[in-house]
Design a protein around this motif. Structure first.
Motif, mmCIF file in Angstrom:
data_model
loop_
_atom_site.group_PDB
_atom_site.id
_atom_site.type_symbol
_atom_site.label_atom_id
_atom_site.label_comp_id
_atom_site.label_asym_id
_atom_site.label_seq_id
_atom_site.Cartn_x
_atom_site.Cartn_y
_atom_site.Cartn_z
ATOM 1 N N GLY A 181 -7.677 -36.467 -2.765
ATOM 2 C CA GLY A 181 -6.990 -36.810 -3.996
ATOM 3 C C GLY A 181 -5.610 -36.183 -4.007
ATOM 4 N N LEU A 182 -4.605 -36.957 -4.397
ATOM 5 C CA LEU A 182 -3.232 -36.455 -4.525
ATOM 6 C C LEU A 182 -2.905 -36.294 -6.006
ATOM 7 C CD1 LEU A 182 -3.279 -38.120 -1.718
ATOM 8 C CD2 LEU A 182 -0.803 -38.010 -1.909
ATOM 9 N N TYR A 183 -2.359 -35.126 -6.365
ATOM 10 C CA TYR A 183 -2.056 -34.815 -7.761
ATOM 11 C C TYR A 183 -0.710 -34.097 -7.841
ATOM 12 C CZ TYR A 183 -7.109 -35.529 -8.103
ATOM 13 O OH TYR A 183 -8.378 -36.058 -8.010
ATOM 14 N N ASP A 184 -0.115 -34.162 -9.033
ATOM 15 C CA ASP A 184 1.076 -33.363 -9.357
ATOM 16 C C ASP A 184 2.225 -33.579 -8.376
ATOM 17 O OD1 ASP A 184 -0.236 -32.379 -11.533
ATOM 18 O OD2 ASP A 184 -0.752 -30.453 -10.647
ATOM 19 N N ILE A 185 2.443 -34.818 -7.959
ATOM 20 C CA ILE A 185 3.547 -35.119 -7.058
ATOM 21 C C ILE A 185 4.837 -35.190 -7.885
ATOM 22 C CG2 ILE A 185 4.471 -36.722 -5.357
ATOM 23 C CD1 ILE A 185 1.828 -35.427 -4.530
ATOM 24 N N VAL A 186 5.777 -34.302 -7.604
ATOM 25 C CA VAL A 186 7.009 -34.272 -8.396
ATOM 26 C C VAL A 186 8.170 -33.809 -7.517
ATOM 27 C CG1 VAL A 186 6.537 -31.917 -9.215
ATOM 28 C CG2 VAL A 186 8.098 -33.386 -10.514
ATOM 29 N N THR A 187 9.334 -34.420 -7.732
ATOM 30 C CA THR A 187 10.563 -34.059 -7.025
ATOM 31 C C THR A 187 11.652 -33.758 -8.042
ATOM 32 O OG1 THR A 187 9.989 -35.531 -5.182
ATOM 33 C CG2 THR A 187 12.287 -34.825 -5.340
ATOM 34 N N HIS A 188 12.461 -32.753 -7.765
ATOM 35 C CA HIS A 188 13.564 -32.401 -8.657
ATOM 36 C C HIS A 188 14.477 -33.618 -8.835
ATOM 37 C CE1 HIS A 188 17.214 -30.534 -10.161
ATOM 38 N NE2 HIS A 188 16.534 -29.404 -10.367
ATOM 39 N N PRO A 189 14.898 -33.909 -10.075
ATOM 40 C CA PRO A 189 15.740 -35.101 -10.322
ATOM 41 C C PRO A 189 16.982 -35.174 -9.439
ATOM 42 C CG PRO A 189 15.022 -34.138 -12.401
ATOM 43 C CD PRO A 189 14.593 -33.191 -11.315
ATOM 44 N N ASN A 190 17.562 -34.023 -9.108
ATOM 45 C CA ASN A 190 18.787 -34.032 -8.300
ATOM 46 C C ASN A 190 18.530 -34.321 -6.824
ATOM 47 O OD1 ASN A 190 20.152 -33.362 -10.631
ATOM 48 N ND2 ASN A 190 20.332 -31.174 -10.125
ATOM 49 N N TYR A 191 17.255 -34.349 -6.426
ATOM 50 C CA TYR A 191 16.928 -34.537 -5.014
ATOM 51 C C TYR A 191 16.085 -35.792 -4.778
ATOM 52 C CZ TYR A 191 18.643 -29.811 -4.175
ATOM 53 O OH TYR A 191 19.440 -28.688 -4.083
ATOM 54 N N ARG A 192 16.080 -36.692 -5.749
ATOM 55 C CA ARG A 192 15.330 -37.922 -5.581
ATOM 56 C C ARG A 192 16.125 -38.934 -4.755
ATOM 57 N NH1 ARG A 192 13.069 -37.898 -11.851
ATOM 58 N NH2 ARG A 192 11.594 -36.182 -11.503
ATOM 59 N N ASN A 193 15.392 -39.901 -4.193
ATOM 60 C CA ASN A 193 15.979 -40.955 -3.351
ATOM 61 C C ASN A 193 16.586 -40.401 -2.070
ATOM 62 O OD1 ASN A 193 15.427 -43.005 -5.333
ATOM 63 N ND2 ASN A 193 17.176 -42.221 -6.496
ATOM 64 N N LEU A 194 16.079 -39.246 -1.624
ATOM 65 C CA LEU A 194 16.532 -38.641 -0.366
ATOM 66 C C LEU A 194 15.415 -38.580 0.672
ATOM 67 C CD1 LEU A 194 18.607 -35.633 -1.820
ATOM 68 C CD2 LEU A 194 19.465 -37.847 -1.011
ATOM 69 N N GLY A 195 14.273 -39.194 0.363
ATOM 70 C CA GLY A 195 13.147 -39.189 1.295
ATOM 71 C C GLY A 195 12.238 -37.986 1.158
ATOM 72 N N LEU A 196 12.503 -37.098 0.200
ATOM 73 C CA LEU A 196 11.683 -35.895 0.060
ATOM 74 C C LEU A 196 10.293 -36.222 -0.458
ATOM 75 C CD1 LEU A 196 14.363 -33.460 -1.406
ATOM 76 C CD2 LEU A 196 13.525 -33.598 0.949
ATOM 77 N N HIS A 215 -10.258 -41.396 3.325
ATOM 78 C CA HIS A 215 -9.484 -42.176 2.364
ATOM 79 C C HIS A 215 -8.702 -41.228 1.464
ATOM 80 C CE1 HIS A 215 -12.523 -45.152 3.549
ATOM 81 N NE2 HIS A 215 -11.630 -46.056 3.214
ATOM 82 N N ALA A 216 -7.618 -41.718 0.898
ATOM 83 C CA ALA A 216 -6.851 -40.955 -0.081
ATOM 84 C C ALA A 216 -6.748 -41.775 -1.359
ATOM 85 C CB ALA A 216 -5.457 -40.635 0.440
ATOM 86 N N THR A 217 -6.785 -41.100 -2.497
ATOM 87 C CA THR A 217 -6.657 -41.763 -3.788
ATOM 88 C C THR A 217 -5.630 -41.028 -4.644
ATOM 89 O OG1 THR A 217 -8.420 -40.457 -4.821
ATOM 90 C CG2 THR A 217 -9.055 -42.512 -3.768
ATOM 91 N N LEU A 218 -5.080 -41.740 -5.595
ATOM 92 C CA LEU A 218 -4.161 -41.151 -6.555
ATOM 93 C C LEU A 218 -4.093 -42.045 -7.785
ATOM 94 C CD1 LEU A 218 -1.401 -43.074 -6.356
ATOM 95 C CD2 LEU A 218 -1.069 -41.753 -4.263
ATOM 96 N N ALA A 219 -3.574 -41.486 -8.861
ATOM 97 C CA ALA A 219 -3.340 -42.231 -10.090
ATOM 98 C C ALA A 219 -1.850 -42.262 -10.354
ATOM 99 C CB ALA A 219 -4.078 -41.580 -11.264
ATOM 100 N N TYR A 240 -8.422 -50.072 -9.268
ATOM 101 C CA TYR A 240 -8.736 -50.427 -10.651
ATOM 102 C C TYR A 240 -7.746 -49.714 -11.552
ATOM 103 C CZ TYR A 240 -11.128 -45.867 -11.080
ATOM 104 O OH TYR A 240 -11.420 -44.524 -11.091
ATOM 105 N N GLU A 241 -7.803 -50.009 -12.853
ATOM 106 C CA GLU A 241 -6.862 -49.436 -13.807
ATOM 107 C C GLU A 241 -7.605 -48.657 -14.887
ATOM 108 O OE1 GLU A 241 -4.750 -52.788 -15.305
ATOM 109 O OE2 GLU A 241 -3.451 -52.964 -13.531
ATOM 110 N N TYR A 242 -6.902 -47.694 -15.464
ATOM 111 C CA TYR A 242 -7.431 -47.023 -16.643
ATOM 112 C C TYR A 242 -6.284 -46.770 -17.614
ATOM 113 C CZ TYR A 242 -5.703 -42.387 -15.140
ATOM 114 O OH TYR A 242 -4.912 -41.331 -14.775
ATOM 115 N N TRP A 243 -6.643 -46.451 -18.843
ATOM 116 C CA TRP A 243 -5.653 -46.184 -19.878
ATOM 117 C C TRP A 243 -6.277 -45.248 -20.894
ATOM 118 C CZ3 TRP A 243 -8.409 -50.476 -18.925
ATOM 119 C CH2 TRP A 243 -9.276 -50.940 -19.929
#
Length: 247
Positions: A181-196, A215-219, A240-243
């Motif tokens: 499971g992949l969680y809490d994926i976050v990149t600093h706004p100033n470093y986005r779109n750089l492949g990080l 297998h890997a899963t994420l939401a 599938y989807e959830y809300w």
């Protein structure tokens, strides 16, 4: 078992709350308000009590904890008309999410490396501080995060990417039942779109496969187009989807 059921169980196990109450087929989760997933009602199993009475009881219980009542709904929800009932009760639908999965044997790991990657196998204050700063998490949630992520229910990897000595991206991987499971994926706004983000996800996927995950899963929020594009590069597809329904 239906693959959606399997992923739902694994992701609930991996994202452990501080307290769980079982109530006539519903799973009530509490974690001092940190994340909706850990502070919501999961109506996974058949009920025998009157639904509206159950809703009232849940509202009283969450109110006694100083929290709003939140339901997490999906195609697995029982009864099937619960979404309509909650709508009638004044609950608003928010945060439509996609549960996505990929076969790790088909993932290519020849991604560009532009930042230093650090992985810790236990939660630590440095990772918490870095993640909270990158994702604007309030200080009051830090003790809860540490307690939640200190459990030993899954094999964990806490990832940080550094560029020029500064933490620019964070993420978390957990392995259970050969599922990463992949969680809490976050990149600093100033470093986005750089492949990080791509390097971070690739590092977590490689780590998970090395630890036996197949297998890997994420939401991911359906409205988060950049994240959807990122995950599609690795072959993630919608399962599938959830809300959520909140009052």
């Amino acid at each position: 078992m239906n693959v959606a059921w399997t992923y739902d169980e694994i992701m609930l196990n991996q994202w452990q709350p501080l307290q769980t109450i079982l109530y006539d087929g519903w799973i009530l989760r509490f974690a001092d308000g940190y994340t909706k997933r850990a502070n919501s009602i999961q109506p996974l199993y058949p009920s025998s009590l009157d639904i509206r009475e159950k809703i009232r009881h849940c509202e009283e219980l969450y109110g006694s904890h100083g929290q709003r009542t939140v339901f997490r709904l999906s195609s697995l929800t029982t009864p099937v008309d619960l979404d309509d009932i909650l709508h009638e009760e004044g609950y608003e639908a928010i945060d439509l999410c996609s549960i996505q999965s990929v076969d790790l044997s088909k993932v290519q790991f020849n991604r560009p490396v532009t930042a230093e990657v650090r992985m810790d196998d236990q939660i630590n204050d440095e990772w918490i501080e870095q993640y909270c700063e990158l994702n604007s998490v309030e200080d009051r949630h830090k003790p809860t995060m540490k307690r939640m992520l200190s459990n030993r229910c899954s094999v964990k990897g806490f990832f940080t990417l550094y560029q020029d000595g500064a933490a620019v991206a964070c993420g978390l991987g957990m392995v259970e039942r050969r599922c990463l499971g992949l969680y809490d994926i976050v990149t600093h706004p100033n470093y986005r779109n750089l492949g990080l983000g791509e390097q971070l996800v690739s590092s977590i996927l490689r780590w998970g496969r090395e630890r036996g995950a197949e297998h890997a899963t994420l939401a991911v929020l359906k409205e988060n187009a950049p994240a959807l594009r990122l995950y599609s590069k690795f072959g993630f597809i919608d399962i599938y989807e959830y809300w959520y329904r909140v009052k």
